[in-house]
Design a protein around this motif. Structure first.
Motif, PDB file in Angstrom:
ATOM      1  N   VAL A 185       0.858  -1.183   0.000  1.00 31.14           N
ATOM      2  CA  VAL A 185       0.000   0.000   0.000  1.00 31.14           C
ATOM      3  C   VAL A 185       0.895   1.234   0.000  1.00 31.14           C
ATOM      4  O   VAL A 185       1.878   1.283   0.736  1.00 31.14           O
ATOM      5  CB  VAL A 185      -0.903  -0.004   1.269  1.00 31.14           C
ATOM      6  CG1 VAL A 185      -1.689   1.276   1.403  1.00 31.14           C
ATOM      7  CG2 VAL A 185      -1.820  -1.221   1.266  1.00 31.14           C
ATOM      8  N   ASN A 186       0.543   2.207  -0.825  1.00 29.51           N
ATOM      9  CA  ASN A 186       1.187   3.515  -0.735  1.00 29.51           C
ATOM     10  C   ASN A 186       0.171   4.487  -0.142  1.00 29.51           C
ATOM     11  O   ASN A 186      -0.958   4.103   0.193  1.00 29.51           O
ATOM     12  CB  ASN A 186       1.725   3.974  -2.097  1.00 29.51           C
ATOM     13  CG  ASN A 186       0.648   4.182  -3.139  1.00 29.51           C
ATOM     14  OD1 ASN A 186      -0.549   4.083  -2.868  1.00 29.51           O
ATOM     15  ND2 ASN A 186       1.066   4.463  -4.364  1.00 29.51           N
ATOM     16  N   ARG A 187       0.546   5.738   0.016  1.00 31.30           N
ATOM     17  CA  ARG A 187      -0.365   6.717   0.629  1.00 31.30           C
ATOM     18  C   ARG A 187      -1.680   6.832  -0.144  1.00 31.30           C
ATOM     19  O   ARG A 187      -2.755   6.909   0.436  1.00 31.30           O
ATOM     20  CB  ARG A 187       0.299   8.091   0.709  1.00 31.30           C
ATOM     21  CG  ARG A 187       1.375   8.178   1.750  1.00 31.30           C
ATOM     22  CD  ARG A 187       1.956   9.600   1.842  1.00 31.30           C
ATOM     23  NE  ARG A 187       3.199   9.601   2.573  1.00 31.30           N
ATOM     24  CZ  ARG A 187       3.294   9.540   3.890  1.00 31.30           C
ATOM     25  NH1 ARG A 187       2.211   9.485   4.621  1.00 31.30           N
ATOM     26  NH2 ARG A 187       4.480   9.533   4.480  1.00 31.30           N
ATOM     27  N   TYR A 205      -4.766  -1.290  -3.179  1.00 26.37           N
ATOM     28  CA  TYR A 205      -3.374  -1.660  -2.994  1.00 26.37           C
ATOM     29  C   TYR A 205      -2.539  -0.989  -4.081  1.00 26.37           C
ATOM     30  O   TYR A 205      -3.070  -0.349  -4.982  1.00 26.37           O
ATOM     31  CB  TYR A 205      -3.200  -3.185  -3.089  1.00 26.37           C
ATOM     32  CG  TYR A 205      -4.014  -3.944  -2.077  1.00 26.37           C
ATOM     33  CD1 TYR A 205      -3.554  -4.113  -0.777  1.00 26.37           C
ATOM     34  CD2 TYR A 205      -5.255  -4.491  -2.409  1.00 26.37           C
ATOM     35  CE1 TYR A 205      -4.302  -4.812   0.162  1.00 26.37           C
ATOM     36  CE2 TYR A 205      -6.009  -5.185  -1.477  1.00 26.37           C
ATOM     37  CZ  TYR A 205      -5.519  -5.342  -0.194  1.00 26.37           C
ATOM     38  OH  TYR A 205      -6.266  -6.026   0.731  1.00 26.37           O
ATOM     39  N   TYR A 206      -1.217  -1.177  -3.973  1.00 25.26           N
ATOM     40  CA  TYR A 206      -0.311  -0.670  -4.988  1.00 25.26           C
ATOM     41  C   TYR A 206       0.412  -1.858  -5.615  1.00 25.26           C
ATOM     42  O   TYR A 206       1.034  -2.652  -4.910  1.00 25.26           O
ATOM     43  CB  TYR A 206       0.711   0.302  -4.388  1.00 25.26           C
ATOM     44  CG  TYR A 206       1.620   0.856  -5.432  1.00 25.26           C
ATOM     45  CD1 TYR A 206       1.198   1.917  -6.228  1.00 25.26           C
ATOM     46  CD2 TYR A 206       2.865   0.308  -5.668  1.00 25.26           C
ATOM     47  CE1 TYR A 206       2.014   2.412  -7.232  1.00 25.26           C
ATOM     48  CE2 TYR A 206       3.684   0.805  -6.658  1.00 25.26           C
ATOM     49  CZ  TYR A 206       3.248   1.848  -7.435  1.00 25.26           C
ATOM     50  OH  TYR A 206       4.047   2.333  -8.437  1.00 25.26           O
ATOM     51  N   ASP A 221       3.251  -0.958 -11.292  1.00 25.02           N
ATOM     52  CA  ASP A 221       3.510   0.420 -10.887  1.00 25.02           C
ATOM     53  C   ASP A 221       2.238   1.259 -10.940  1.00 25.02           C
ATOM     54  O   ASP A 221       2.198   2.336 -11.546  1.00 25.02           O
ATOM     55  CB  ASP A 221       4.605   1.033 -11.770  1.00 25.02           C
ATOM     56  CG  ASP A 221       5.132   2.347 -11.226  1.00 25.02           C
ATOM     57  OD1 ASP A 221       5.072   2.562  -9.997  1.00 25.02           O
ATOM     58  OD2 ASP A 221       5.593   3.178 -12.033  1.00 25.02           O
ATOM     59  N   GLU A 222       1.172   0.714 -10.284  1.00 28.77           N
ATOM     60  CA  GLU A 222      -0.099   1.439 -10.283  1.00 28.77           C
ATOM     61  C   GLU A 222      -0.975   1.033  -9.107  1.00 28.77           C
ATOM     62  O   GLU A 222      -0.850  -0.043  -8.544  1.00 28.77           O
ATOM     63  CB  GLU A 222      -0.857   1.219 -11.597  1.00 28.77           C
ATOM     64  CG  GLU A 222      -1.336  -0.202 -11.800  1.00 28.77           C
ATOM     65  CD  GLU A 222      -2.025  -0.431 -13.132  1.00 28.77           C
ATOM     66  OE1 GLU A 222      -1.877   0.397 -14.035  1.00 28.77           O
ATOM     67  OE2 GLU A 222      -2.710  -1.464 -13.258  1.00 28.77           O
ATOM     68  N   LEU A 223      -1.884   1.921  -8.777  1.00 29.16           N
ATOM     69  CA  LEU A 223      -2.901   1.680  -7.758  1.00 29.16           C
ATOM     70  C   LEU A 223      -3.928   0.700  -8.316  1.00 29.16           C
ATOM     71  O   LEU A 223      -4.240   0.743  -9.506  1.00 29.16           O
ATOM     72  CB  LEU A 223      -3.581   3.017  -7.432  1.00 29.16           C
ATOM     73  CG  LEU A 223      -4.664   3.013  -6.376  1.00 29.16           C
ATOM     74  CD1 LEU A 223      -4.044   2.929  -4.995  1.00 29.16           C
ATOM     75  CD2 LEU A 223      -5.477   4.287  -6.494  1.00 29.16           C
TER      76      LEU A 223
END
Length: 125
Positions: free
Chosen positions: A31-33, A47-48, A53-55
């Motif tokens: 997970v990213n911000r 999730y990321y 390289d994507e949400l």
């Protein structure tokens, strides 16, 4: 009070996903911000994808969504626990959980859907 999550140098934090009813660990993702904020805003697990390289929203292509009941943070604030209500299977291979095999290769989980029926050309959900 809101806890500051430590996203580390790469901007990602691991998120373990657990079924709210059974307690079964369903999957591990990152997970990213942006993914965490989307999860909080929608109530659906986001999730990321490091490989793409994507949400991504869990169930976006399969329909096997995760309704997030609670997000917990570990003691160091560098890992998350998504407690979810899972619709369908969590694993893109058709199993209820991504953790459906032992280290020796024994299948110990239940396959709940046929991935060939669910994913036309997309097997990364």
């Amino acid at each position: 009070m809101t806890i500051d999550v430590d996203f580390g140098d790469d901007g990602l934090v691991p998120a373990v996903t657990q079924d709210a009813d059974s307690g079964t660990v369903l999957m591990l993702a990152y997970v990213n911000r942006e993914a965490l904020e989307a999860t909080r805003e929608t109530g659906l697990a986001h999730y990321y994808s490091r490989s793409r390289d994507e949400l991504w929203q869990k169930g976006g292509s399969s329909g096997h969504t995760q309704s997030v009941q609670e997000v917990r943070v570990d003691c160091d604030a560098d890992a998350l626990l998504y407690v979810v209500e899972q619709t369908g299977g969590a694993c893109h291979t058709g199993y209820e959980s991504c953790f459906h095999r032992t280290l020796d290769g024994e299948v110990v989980g239940e396959q709940v859907f046929d991935p060939d029926d669910v994913y036309a050309d997309d097997d990364d959900d």
